[in-house]
Design an enzyme around this catalytic site. Structure first.
Site, PDB file in Angstrom:
ATOM      1  N   LYS A 123       7.342  -5.228  -7.840  1.00  0.00           N
ATOM      2  CA  LYS A 123       7.279  -5.762  -6.479  1.00  0.00           C
ATOM      3  C   LYS A 123       5.824  -6.014  -6.104  1.00  0.00           C
ATOM      4  CE  LYS A 123       6.548  -3.802  -3.018  1.00  0.00           C
ATOM      5  NZ  LYS A 123       5.293  -3.612  -2.175  1.00  0.00           N
ATOM      6  N   GLU A 161       1.993 -12.988  -0.435  1.00  0.00           N
ATOM      7  CA  GLU A 161       2.377 -13.211   0.960  1.00  0.00           C
ATOM      8  C   GLU A 161       1.878 -14.550   1.495  1.00  0.00           C
ATOM      9  OE1 GLU A 161       2.872  -8.651   2.540  1.00  0.00           O
ATOM     10  OE2 GLU A 161       0.948  -9.617   2.761  1.00  0.00           O
ATOM     11  N   THR A 167       0.340  -3.054  -2.352  1.00  0.00           N
ATOM     12  CA  THR A 167       0.912  -2.155  -3.335  1.00  0.00           C
ATOM     13  C   THR A 167       1.691  -3.005  -4.312  1.00  0.00           C
ATOM     14  OG1 THR A 167       0.990  -0.246  -1.970  1.00  0.00           O
ATOM     15  CG2 THR A 167       2.605  -0.331  -3.718  1.00  0.00           C
ATOM     16  N   THR A 184       9.290  -5.295  -0.580  1.00  0.00           N
ATOM     17  CA  THR A 184       8.850  -5.165   0.816  1.00  0.00           C
ATOM     18  C   THR A 184       8.806  -6.580   1.399  1.00  0.00           C
ATOM     19  OG1 THR A 184       6.551  -5.035   0.034  1.00  0.00           O
ATOM     20  CG2 THR A 184       7.646  -2.968   0.613  1.00  0.00           C
ATOM     21  N   ASN A 192       0.599 -10.600   8.192  1.00  0.00           N
ATOM     22  CA  ASN A 192      -0.126  -9.332   8.134  1.00  0.00           C
ATOM     23  C   ASN A 192      -0.724  -8.893   9.455  1.00  0.00           C
ATOM     24  OD1 ASN A 192      -0.088  -8.131   5.372  1.00  0.00           O
ATOM     25  ND2 ASN A 192      -0.592 -10.261   4.874  1.00  0.00           N
TER      26      ASN A 192
END
Lengths: 416, 416
Positions: A184, A291, A205, A158, A413
């Protein structure tokens, strides 16, 4: 981390063990047009072990897998990214079952209408899957199954910036056995998983599939996975948010044809070591690709009076907004670590408390060693470092692989 | 929020009640040269009630105040900003006691060498106070005590962008009684305070001082403060980090000379209402001035099966990094709220779950009401809005005043 004699890393991923194939295609679930649908397929039915998020709100594929896994005879896994199929009600559950059936049909060339595929989804919560696109994608993925390539690892990404994969080989009972995996991240990362998806066990996730051609019974396989996850995926956090979809699956198709690995055997120990290596390395890739992060921090709390207190303290530190911001700023603001331990409820005695950065003491008996401040400033400018907090009260310890919190994380985000 | 008949807001702050004076000066504890030392002084000794952080690691002034407050006969409070005097060992405790003594000496013109001042500190953790500067500052602050001005509210600011103050008046037993307060935020804000600084009670340093000329016994005063803090400061969070220094002090010098307010009386009820108003308004100013924030969110969880579950759910939502980022991005990503409730451990039934934004239903029985999505998008573009999550399982509820998480917050907290 690596035991030199028991296993070797080799190139490859989930295709490395005998009898496995995989593929990844663009089914246009993602708006970007990037790959978003993957298959793992085993020529022979597999024993499967799984660990699933302990979040009480489980996405539809987690609910499906928890039930399906018990019945055995699994042929593979179908993944989609771009849509988590979470908070999607009865329709979501139906869609998961349909994905399983479509994947079975497509890979058996219509010979089976059973639901012999497990399902993993990741992406936005609260939206129904575009099932027509999913159907086309599954058919294309079945047509392009291969023993080579990284397209499955790419299709489950993602916000990940690189595909996460590893493979190892090990000799068991005179035969070469292989273990391969893909995973991932990269946000909503504080996995907490257990075999039944229930507490206790702690908190993207994150999705991971591991394949092996080893021969083990399902209960032994599950024990191995539980141990591997406990020291890897359940020891990482990026942002402290535990997903509705976290899943690790371990598929064993027995195609190495050695004598079954038994409980208590040396072979089991060696298989476990190799599996631990695979799981820990994939987990660390998720942390490294968190991230927007700029720092990877290996955090240790030791000297705690109880295991639960070590755990409370380390989660408080590793998820503290302020501690993580100070790492981003390369500021050894250990007072924020101290503060986090304090509100975690962990017992603490300032006169026995110490903090080390890469082995350099910055706080000893509760007071700052100003002579080491310069060295510590250098250490926290590195992209990764370790911090060990010794409470000096007991013998319990915990470890957590965590990251800083950056402006980039917030930016990533803010929207979809 | 405001009961129209029982009290009126008036201009002013801690100086508004009879017999109180205050001041704020630049003692150069802060590098910026901004004001950083404040005094509140009462002509007559006060009854004092306090609530203190339940963080197990308490800063030196919190440890001092917890002990000193029991003895009564307090003349005032000395504050410093720029240094938290936390994690400072025996020297830190000694420095706090010295500050108390210096403030007593300076305000009584040397007549008393007792330690009749409470102490509040806020700023960086882990560094000893520059006591020579503090001494000069206290003497200057004592010389400049006044019944006017906002310099005390200014001197306790750290990253605050505005001085926080309020005053009200109320008639009790035929006399005018006044309550005034000042407070500071603006990061490390998830106060959890109790009268003894011990759990249970939940989770800036936030500091607040409230003065009144009302006549009450100390135990009644403490009860009033506990209730006021429970519905205000203990219901706010900016970043989920509970400070070592959070303190709310309520000083009552009895100079309104009415008949003492008794338990169970109508006067007590009216005093409580006025005090609640003061505390809630100061708490909301802290939220509004949270570091780098762009949104203030009034969060409600209702329909929970137990009070503890309502509390767990609301803290998980209000402190979720991902939920807060989505607010910053003006994205009604309710799936993240759902996810946070799930990992909070609160019981949940998707078929009875709803979410409203300013009263507009976005999720009903677990499914998105897409027809309302546009309206909700408009709502979350506002600087403040409310979100109510109804679990539909019971009658317990909780409220929390919280904020988004912004790039600016990270930037502000990267360094000192």
């Amino acid at each position: 981390m690596r035991s030199p004699s028991s296993f070797d890393e080799i190139s490859g991923n989930i295709n490395a063990p005998k009898g496995f194939q995989s593929s990844g295609v663009a089914a246009h679930i993602k708006k970007s047009g990037n790959k978003d649908l993957a298959l793992i397929f085993s020529e022979k039915p597999c024993h499967v072990a799984g660990t699933f998020t302990v979040n009480l709100l489980k996405a539809a594929p987690v609910v499906f897998d928890l039930q399906r896994i018990r019945k055995g005879g699994i042929l593979g896994v179908v993944f989609n990214s771009g849509n988590a199929n979470a908070c999607t009600g009865a329709q979501g559950l139906q869609n998961t079952a349909t994905m399983s059936q479509w994947a079975t049909e497509a890979t058996t060339h219509g010979r089976s209408k059973r639901k012999d595929f497990l399902v993993c989804s990741t992406g936005r919560i609260g939206i129904q899957l575009p099932m027509d696109k999913v159907h086309h994608g599954i058919k294309e993925a079945a047509r392009t199954l291969s023993q080579k390539g990284t397209s499955a690892a790419e299709a489950i990404m993602t916000t990940d910036t690189f595909a996460k994969q590893i493979a190892v080989r090990i000799r068991l009972g005179g035969k070469e056995v292989r273990i391969g995996g893909i995973a991932k991240g990269a946000g909503m990362i504080q996995p907490g998983m257990s075999a039944k998806g229930k507490f206790p066990a702690l908190h993207a996730t994150m999705l991971c599939a591991i394949t092996t051609d080893a021969v083990l019974s399902q209960p032994v396989l599950q024990d191995c996975l539980n141990r591997a996850v406990a020291q890897s995926f359940n020891r990482i956090t990026v942002d402290g948010d535990m997903s509705t979809n976290d899943t690790v699956l371990l598929l064993a198709n027995g195609q190495a044809h050695h004598r079954p690995i038994k409980r208590g055997s040396r072979d089991l120990q060696r298989f476990q070591e190799a599996l631990n290596h695979v799981a820990l390395n994939l987990a660390l890739m998720i942390v490294k690709d968190g991230e927007g992060i700029s720092k990877v921090v290996t955090l240790e709390v030791k000297g705690a009076a109880t295991a639960a207190e070590a755990e409370n303290a380390i989660r408080a530190i590793g998820n503290s907004t302020l501690v993580k911001c100070s790492w981003c700023g390369e500021d050894p603001n250990w007072g924020r670590i101290w503060d986090a331990i304090g509100y975690s409820g962990t017992r603490f005695n300032s006169s026995t408390f110490s903090i080390e950065y890469n082995g350099i003491l910055l706080v000893k008996n509760g007071l700052q060693m100003s002579t080491n401040l310069k060295k510590v400033h250098k250490i926290i400018r590195r992209p990764s470092f370790s911090i060990a907090c010794d409470l000096g009260l007991g013998k319990h310890r915990a470890i957590l692989y965590t990251t800083d919190l950056t402006e980039k994380y917030v930016e990533l985000n803010k929207g979809e």
